[in-house]
Design a protein around this motif. Structure first.
Motif, PDB file in Angstrom:
ATOM      1  N   UNK A  86      -9.579   1.877   7.132  1.00 31.52           N
ATOM      2  CA  UNK A  86      -8.570   1.558   6.117  1.00 31.52           C
ATOM      3  C   UNK A  86      -7.357   2.261   6.309  1.00 31.52           C
ATOM      4  N   UNK A  87      -6.420   1.698   7.047  1.00 33.10           N
ATOM      5  CA  UNK A  87      -5.287   2.219   7.388  1.00 33.10           C
ATOM      6  C   UNK A  87      -4.388   2.585   6.247  1.00 33.10           C
ATOM      7  N   UNK A  93       0.452  -1.398   1.339  1.00 36.30           N
ATOM      8  CA  UNK A  93       0.998  -2.844   1.199  1.00 36.30           C
ATOM      9  C   UNK A  93      -0.030  -3.612   0.179  1.00 36.30           C
ATOM     10  N   UNK A  94      -1.320  -3.379   0.337  1.00 33.80           N
ATOM     11  CA  UNK A  94      -2.376  -3.984  -0.363  1.00 33.80           C
ATOM     12  C   UNK A  94      -2.064  -3.491  -1.768  1.00 33.80           C
ATOM     13  N   UNK A  95      -1.675  -2.379  -2.014  1.00 36.31           N
ATOM     14  CA  UNK A  95      -1.686  -1.586  -3.592  1.00 36.31           C
ATOM     15  C   UNK A  95      -0.405  -2.111  -4.031  1.00 36.31           C
ATOM     16  N   UNK A  96       0.693  -2.309  -3.289  1.00 37.15           N
ATOM     17  CA  UNK A  96       1.782  -3.111  -3.864  1.00 37.15           C
ATOM     18  C   UNK A  96       1.421  -4.428  -4.273  1.00 37.15           C
ATOM     19  N   UNK A 121      14.087  -2.243  -2.071  1.00 39.78           N
ATOM     20  CA  UNK A 121      14.690  -3.806  -2.280  1.00 39.78           C
ATOM     21  C   UNK A 121      13.839  -4.494  -1.585  1.00 39.78           C
ATOM     22  N   UNK A 122      13.278  -4.361  -0.608  1.00 39.92           N
ATOM     23  CA  UNK A 122      12.195  -5.381   0.201  1.00 39.92           C
ATOM     24  C   UNK A 122      11.315  -5.739  -0.644  1.00 39.92           C
ATOM     25  N   UNK A 123      10.736  -4.882  -1.251  1.00 35.24           N
ATOM     26  CA  UNK A 123       9.391  -5.052  -2.118  1.00 35.24           C
ATOM     27  C   UNK A 123       9.876  -5.817  -3.357  1.00 35.24           C
ATOM     28  N   UNK A 194       8.169   2.273   8.549  1.00 30.09           N
ATOM     29  CA  UNK A 194       7.964   1.157   9.196  1.00 30.09           C
ATOM     30  C   UNK A 194       8.340   0.007   8.264  1.00 30.09           C
ATOM     31  N   UNK A 195       8.223  -0.224   6.910  1.00 30.26           N
ATOM     32  CA  UNK A 195       8.701  -0.956   6.234  1.00 30.26           C
ATOM     33  C   UNK A 195       9.999  -1.330   6.137  1.00 30.26           C
ATOM     34  N   UNK A 196      11.002  -0.191   6.374  1.00 31.96           N
ATOM     35  CA  UNK A 196      12.471  -0.309   6.364  1.00 31.96           C
ATOM     36  C   UNK A 196      12.852  -0.714   7.741  1.00 31.96           C
TER      37      UNK A 196
END
Length: 258
Positions: A86-87, A93-96, A121-123, A194-196
């Protein structure tokens, strides 16, 4: 979750799948009591061996996941049944996603101002129902910590993501957990980068084969040499030492039972 926590390499570990972890997080949030989530990998095990405060914090965490493939392999080698890794970034991401569905209030804390703004902004664009109640970059003086914790408390966040490196994030969260009163606080390390798009994540095949660390190493070999090359050898020593100790304990037990 009862019966699924084990101890290995000086750390607790919850033998949970991603879905089981998300269910446990939902339970923790429903209690509305502050909790600190932790993930462990080879580097974290090495840090725990030399930092008793970090070790205590992880022992007290109600939820500890196997972030690194090295932990999964080590656990299996030591006789524990670990179904999956569970990375931290995948859980993030799954919590978001779950937060957008459940209406949880979310706060982002860490990285540079530019990066944290891009992530928010992305989320917000990807999950229109996501309730972001605040964000802040991770650059501050220690004297500002209490005022930052108070602002997070005032946001009434249900979930707080803290994007610092270890052990800084674990120590900071633990020191201010009671001030913030956030039901679920998770250290996400470099996940914001990473997300950015500032940092690239390893290809899927490297993630599955446990080579994600090597991909990270070749991106920044000088900075990551101590953590990944020297650190991996230290981790392997910890694993084989525990294997010997477990074998010794079994032999003593068998001898005493005769």
């Amino acid at each position: 979750m009862e019966g699924k926590r084990v101890h290995l390499l000086g750390s607790p570990l919850d033998l949970l799948t991603m879905n089981e972890t998300l269910s446990q997080i939902e339970t923790l949030i429903s209690t509305q009591k502050p909790s600190q989530h932790v993930v462990i990998n080879a580097s974290k095990i090495n840090l725990m061996a030399e930092n008793s405060q970090l070790r205590t914090i992880i022992e007290e965490s109600p939820l500890v996941n196997a972030d690194g493939q090295s932990i999964v392999w080590a656990a299996r080698f030591l006789g524990f049944k670990v179904s999956e890794r569970v990375t931290g970034i995948d859980l993030f991401e799954n919590i978001v996603i779950r937060a957008a569905e459940k209406g949880w209030r979310v706060y982002y804390f860490g990285a540079t101002e530019e990066v944290v703004q891009i992530v928010v902004k992305k989320h917000r664009k990807k999950y229109p129902n996501l309730n972001v109640v605040g964000y802040r970059n991770g650059y501050f003086e220690e004297a500002e910590s209490s005022s930052i914790a108070q602002k997070i408390h005032e946001s009434r966040a249900d979930v707080l993501f803290v994007a610092f490196s270890s052990p800084k994030k674990e120590l900071w969260i633990h020191a201010h957990k009671d001030e913030m009163q956030v039901p679920f606080v998770m250290g996400v390390g470099g996940s914001f980068d990473v997300v950015a798009g500032k940092t690239k994540r390893a290809p899927r095949w490297m993630q599955k084969t446990g080579l994600e660390w090597f991909y990270r190493f070749i991106q920044e070999p000088r900075r990551m040499f101590k953590r990944y090359i020297i650190g991996n050898f230290r981790f392997i020593k910890h694993v084989f030492r525990e294997k010997r100790e477990r074998r010794g304990a079994i032999k003593i037990s068998e001898k005493n039972s005769k």
